[in-house]
Scaffold this motif. Structure first.
Motif, PDB file in Angstrom:
ATOM      1  N   GLU A  57       9.651   9.954 -16.276  1.00  0.00           N
ATOM      2  CA  GLU A  57      11.078  10.240 -16.301  1.00  0.00           C
ATOM      3  C   GLU A  57      11.848   8.944 -16.124  1.00  0.00           C
ATOM      4  OE1 GLU A  57      12.274  13.276 -13.577  1.00  0.00           O
ATOM      5  OE2 GLU A  57      10.523  14.486 -14.003  1.00  0.00           O
ATOM      6  N   ALA A  58      13.013   8.891 -16.745  1.00  0.00           N
ATOM      7  CA  ALA A  58      13.820   7.673 -16.682  1.00  0.00           C
ATOM      8  C   ALA A  58      14.045   7.241 -15.235  1.00  0.00           C
ATOM      9  CB  ALA A  58      15.151   7.892 -17.384  1.00  0.00           C
ATOM     10  N   VAL A  59      13.741   5.988 -14.972  1.00  0.00           N
ATOM     11  CA  VAL A  59      13.980   5.409 -13.658  1.00  0.00           C
ATOM     12  C   VAL A  59      14.696   4.080 -13.857  1.00  0.00           C
ATOM     13  CG1 VAL A  59      11.995   6.510 -12.566  1.00  0.00           C
ATOM     14  CG2 VAL A  59      11.723   4.263 -13.588  1.00  0.00           C
ATOM     15  N   GLU A  60      15.154   3.499 -12.758  1.00  0.00           N
ATOM     16  CA  GLU A  60      15.806   2.205 -12.835  1.00  0.00           C
ATOM     17  C   GLU A  60      14.828   1.142 -13.311  1.00  0.00           C
ATOM     18  OE1 GLU A  60      13.853   2.543  -8.902  1.00  0.00           O
ATOM     19  OE2 GLU A  60      15.161   3.903  -9.974  1.00  0.00           O
ATOM     20  N   ARG A  61      15.359   0.047 -13.755  1.00  0.00           N
ATOM     21  CA  ARG A  61      14.544  -1.085 -14.208  1.00  0.00           C
ATOM     22  C   ARG A  61      13.849  -1.689 -12.986  1.00  0.00           C
ATOM     23  NH1 ARG A  61      15.835  -6.867 -16.133  1.00  0.00           N
ATOM     24  NH2 ARG A  61      14.388  -7.101 -17.887  1.00  0.00           N
ATOM     25  N   VAL A  62      12.553  -1.899 -13.099  1.00  0.00           N
ATOM     26  CA  VAL A  62      11.767  -2.438 -11.996  1.00  0.00           C
ATOM     27  C   VAL A  62      10.884  -3.578 -12.477  1.00  0.00           C
ATOM     28  CG1 VAL A  62      11.735  -0.292 -10.650  1.00  0.00           C
ATOM     29  CG2 VAL A  62       9.953  -0.713 -12.335  1.00  0.00           C
ATOM     30  N   VAL A  63      10.454  -4.396 -11.523  1.00  0.00           N
ATOM     31  CA  VAL A  63       9.471  -5.445 -11.770  1.00  0.00           C
ATOM     32  C   VAL A  63       8.287  -5.129 -10.878  1.00  0.00           C
ATOM     33  CG1 VAL A  63       8.960  -7.908 -11.647  1.00  0.00           C
ATOM     34  CG2 VAL A  63      11.268  -7.142 -12.270  1.00  0.00           C
ATOM     35  N   GLU A  64       7.115  -4.937 -11.501  1.00  0.00           N
ATOM     36  CA  GLU A  64       5.901  -4.577 -10.770  1.00  0.00           C
ATOM     37  C   GLU A  64       4.795  -5.549 -11.150  1.00  0.00           C
ATOM     38  OE1 GLU A  64       5.757   0.127 -10.656  1.00  0.00           O
ATOM     39  OE2 GLU A  64       6.004  -0.633 -12.708  1.00  0.00           O
ATOM     40  N   ALA A  65       4.114  -6.092 -10.155  1.00  0.00           N
ATOM     41  CA  ALA A  65       3.026  -7.027 -10.403  1.00  0.00           C
ATOM     42  C   ALA A  65       1.711  -6.415  -9.926  1.00  0.00           C
ATOM     43  CB  ALA A  65       3.291  -8.346  -9.674  1.00  0.00           C
ATOM     44  N   HIS A  66       0.756  -6.293 -10.843  1.00  0.00           N
ATOM     45  CA  HIS A  66      -0.582  -5.792 -10.512  1.00  0.00           C
ATOM     46  C   HIS A  66      -1.495  -6.999 -10.342  1.00  0.00           C
ATOM     47  CE1 HIS A  66      -4.299  -3.574 -10.504  1.00  0.00           C
ATOM     48  NE2 HIS A  66      -4.701  -4.181 -11.606  1.00  0.00           N
ATOM     49  N   VAL A  67      -1.880  -7.283  -9.095  1.00  0.00           N
ATOM     50  CA  VAL A  67      -2.769  -8.395  -8.799  1.00  0.00           C
ATOM     51  C   VAL A  67      -4.167  -8.028  -9.282  1.00  0.00           C
ATOM     52  CG1 VAL A  67      -3.837  -9.739  -6.933  1.00  0.00           C
ATOM     53  CG2 VAL A  67      -1.381  -9.208  -6.866  1.00  0.00           C
ATOM     54  N   ILE A  68      -4.777  -8.938 -10.030  1.00  0.00           N
ATOM     55  CA  ILE A  68      -6.100  -8.666 -10.600  1.00  0.00           C
ATOM     56  C   ILE A  68      -7.149  -9.608 -10.006  1.00  0.00           C
ATOM     57  CG2 ILE A  68      -5.130  -7.779 -12.738  1.00  0.00           C
ATOM     58  CD1 ILE A  68      -5.859 -10.408 -14.095  1.00  0.00           C
ATOM     59  N   ASP A  69      -8.403  -9.179 -10.107  1.00  0.00           N
ATOM     60  CA  ASP A  69      -9.567 -10.004  -9.773  1.00  0.00           C
ATOM     61  C   ASP A  69      -9.589 -10.523  -8.342  1.00  0.00           C
ATOM     62  OD1 ASP A  69     -10.445  -9.561 -12.333  1.00  0.00           O
ATOM     63  OD2 ASP A  69      -9.572 -11.408 -13.114  1.00  0.00           O
ATOM     64  N   ARG A  70      -9.210  -9.673  -7.397  1.00  0.00           N
ATOM     65  CA  ARG A  70      -9.350 -10.034  -5.991  1.00  0.00           C
ATOM     66  C   ARG A  70     -10.821  -9.930  -5.612  1.00  0.00           C
ATOM     67  NH1 ARG A  70      -7.456  -6.459  -2.786  1.00  0.00           N
ATOM     68  NH2 ARG A  70      -7.659  -7.850  -1.043  1.00  0.00           N
ATOM     69  N   SER A  71     -11.328 -10.896  -4.857  1.00  0.00           N
ATOM     70  CA  SER A  71     -12.738 -10.876  -4.475  1.00  0.00           C
ATOM     71  C   SER A  71     -13.042  -9.746  -3.501  1.00  0.00           C
ATOM     72  CB  SER A  71     -13.156 -12.216  -3.876  1.00  0.00           C
ATOM     73  OG  SER A  71     -12.347 -12.505  -2.754  1.00  0.00           O
ATOM     74  N   ASP A  72     -12.077  -9.406  -2.647  1.00  0.00           N
ATOM     75  CA  ASP A  72     -12.264  -8.278  -1.731  1.00  0.00           C
ATOM     76  C   ASP A  72     -11.398  -7.126  -2.249  1.00  0.00           C
ATOM     77  OD1 ASP A  72      -9.949  -9.659  -1.160  1.00  0.00           O
ATOM     78  OD2 ASP A  72     -10.010  -9.258   0.980  1.00  0.00           O
ATOM     79  N   ALA A  73     -11.954  -6.361  -3.150  1.00  0.00           N
ATOM     80  CA  ALA A  73     -11.206  -5.394  -3.950  1.00  0.00           C
ATOM     81  C   ALA A  73     -10.705  -4.170  -3.184  1.00  0.00           C
ATOM     82  CB  ALA A  73     -12.056  -4.941  -5.135  1.00  0.00           C
ATOM     83  N   ASN A  74     -10.865  -4.117  -1.885  1.00  0.00           N
ATOM     84  CA  ASN A  74     -10.399  -2.977  -1.113  1.00  0.00           C
ATOM     85  C   ASN A  74      -8.875  -3.032  -1.011  1.00  0.00           C
ATOM     86  OD1 ASN A  74     -10.934  -0.625   0.190  1.00  0.00           O
ATOM     87  ND2 ASN A  74     -11.792  -1.567   2.035  1.00  0.00           N
ATOM     88  N   ILE A  75      -8.181  -2.242  -1.831  1.00  0.00           N
ATOM     89  CA  ILE A  75      -6.724  -2.320  -1.926  1.00  0.00           C
ATOM     90  C   ILE A  75      -6.034  -2.021  -0.604  1.00  0.00           C
ATOM     91  CG2 ILE A  75      -6.382   0.066  -2.730  1.00  0.00           C
ATOM     92  CD1 ILE A  75      -4.470  -3.117  -3.817  1.00  0.00           C
ATOM     93  N   GLU A  76      -6.628  -1.202   0.225  1.00  0.00           N
ATOM     94  CA  GLU A  76      -6.023  -0.874   1.511  1.00  0.00           C
ATOM     95  C   GLU A  76      -5.892  -2.105   2.395  1.00  0.00           C
ATOM     96  OE1 GLU A  76      -8.689   0.873   0.256  1.00  0.00           O
ATOM     97  OE2 GLU A  76      -7.498   2.555  -0.477  1.00  0.00           O
ATOM     98  N   ASP A  77      -6.719  -3.118   2.161  1.00  0.00           N
ATOM     99  CA  ASP A  77      -6.680  -4.344   2.954  1.00  0.00           C
ATOM    100  C   ASP A  77      -5.676  -5.362   2.407  1.00  0.00           C
ATOM    101  OD1 ASP A  77      -8.699  -3.280   4.488  1.00  0.00           O
ATOM    102  OD2 ASP A  77     -10.280  -4.264   3.330  1.00  0.00           O
ATOM    103  N   PHE A  78      -5.049  -5.043   1.297  1.00  0.00           N
ATOM    104  CA  PHE A  78      -4.149  -5.990   0.636  1.00  0.00           C
ATOM    105  C   PHE A  78      -2.739  -5.409   0.684  1.00  0.00           C
ATOM    106  CE2 PHE A  78      -2.517  -8.078  -3.339  1.00  0.00           C
ATOM    107  CZ  PHE A  78      -2.585  -9.370  -2.852  1.00  0.00           C
ATOM    108  N   ASP A  79      -1.993  -5.772   1.707  1.00  0.00           N
ATOM    109  CA  ASP A  79      -0.675  -5.197   1.941  1.00  0.00           C
ATOM    110  C   ASP A  79       0.396  -6.272   1.817  1.00  0.00           C
ATOM    111  OD1 ASP A  79       1.545  -3.808   2.733  1.00  0.00           O
ATOM    112  OD2 ASP A  79       0.792  -3.313   4.727  1.00  0.00           O
ATOM    113  N   LEU A  80       1.223  -6.164   0.784  1.00  0.00           N
ATOM    114  CA  LEU A  80       2.311  -7.117   0.569  1.00  0.00           C
ATOM    115  C   LEU A  80       3.665  -6.551   0.974  1.00  0.00           C
ATOM    116  CD1 LEU A  80       1.262  -8.471  -2.940  1.00  0.00           C
ATOM    117  CD2 LEU A  80       1.012  -9.625  -0.730  1.00  0.00           C
ATOM    118  N   TYR A  81       3.706  -5.288   1.421  1.00  0.00           N
ATOM    119  CA  TYR A  81       4.983  -4.664   1.762  1.00  0.00           C
ATOM    120  C   TYR A  81       5.733  -5.472   2.811  1.00  0.00           C
ATOM    121  CZ  TYR A  81       3.424  -0.618  -0.862  1.00  0.00           C
ATOM    122  OH  TYR A  81       2.986   0.203  -1.857  1.00  0.00           O
TER     123      TYR A  81
END
Length: 125
Positions: A57-81
């Protein structure tokens, strides 16, 4: 970084979402290969989406960055908030497209990640 709709996480492509009041130049809508720099100065390869996510559904314009190729791929451990990050756009991969369903979107997102790897490898060579 701010909270988004968590769609990327649900699709297997978690993203860091820039705040609406982010500073700097934002390129035209599309998907880009680039870098994300966190507060510590660490440089991460990233597939970056700029636009209104037309498959949903139409949403506002956003910029989203998907970080790739992290050596420790557990996303729960990677918090940029809450962090201040910098995104560097290197090459435009494609324009923004509305896909006919989530499955086709995920296939394209996987290709975007592969293309990002190729672009960054060529620029690093």
């Amino acid at each position: 970084m701010v909270y988004g709709y968590a769609r990327g996480r649900e699709l297997g492509f978690p993203t860091a979402n820039l705040a609406a009041d982010s500073e700097g130049m934002i390129p035209p809508d599309g998907v880009y290969a680039g870098w994300l720099f966190d507060e510590s100065g660490t440089q991460w390869p990233a597939a970056i989406s700029v636009g209104s996510n037309p498959t949903f559904e139409a949403v506002e314009r956003v910029v989203e960055a998907h970080v790739i190729d992290r050596s420790d791929a557990n996303i729960e451990d990677f918090d940029l908030y809450g962090q201040h990050v910098r995104v560097e756009f290197l090459e435009r991969l494609r324009g923004m497209v509305a896909f006919e369903g989530i499955e086709k979107l995920c296939v394209q997102m996987a290709e975007d990640v592969e293309q990002t790897r190729r672009v960054l490898a060529q620029l690093s060579a």
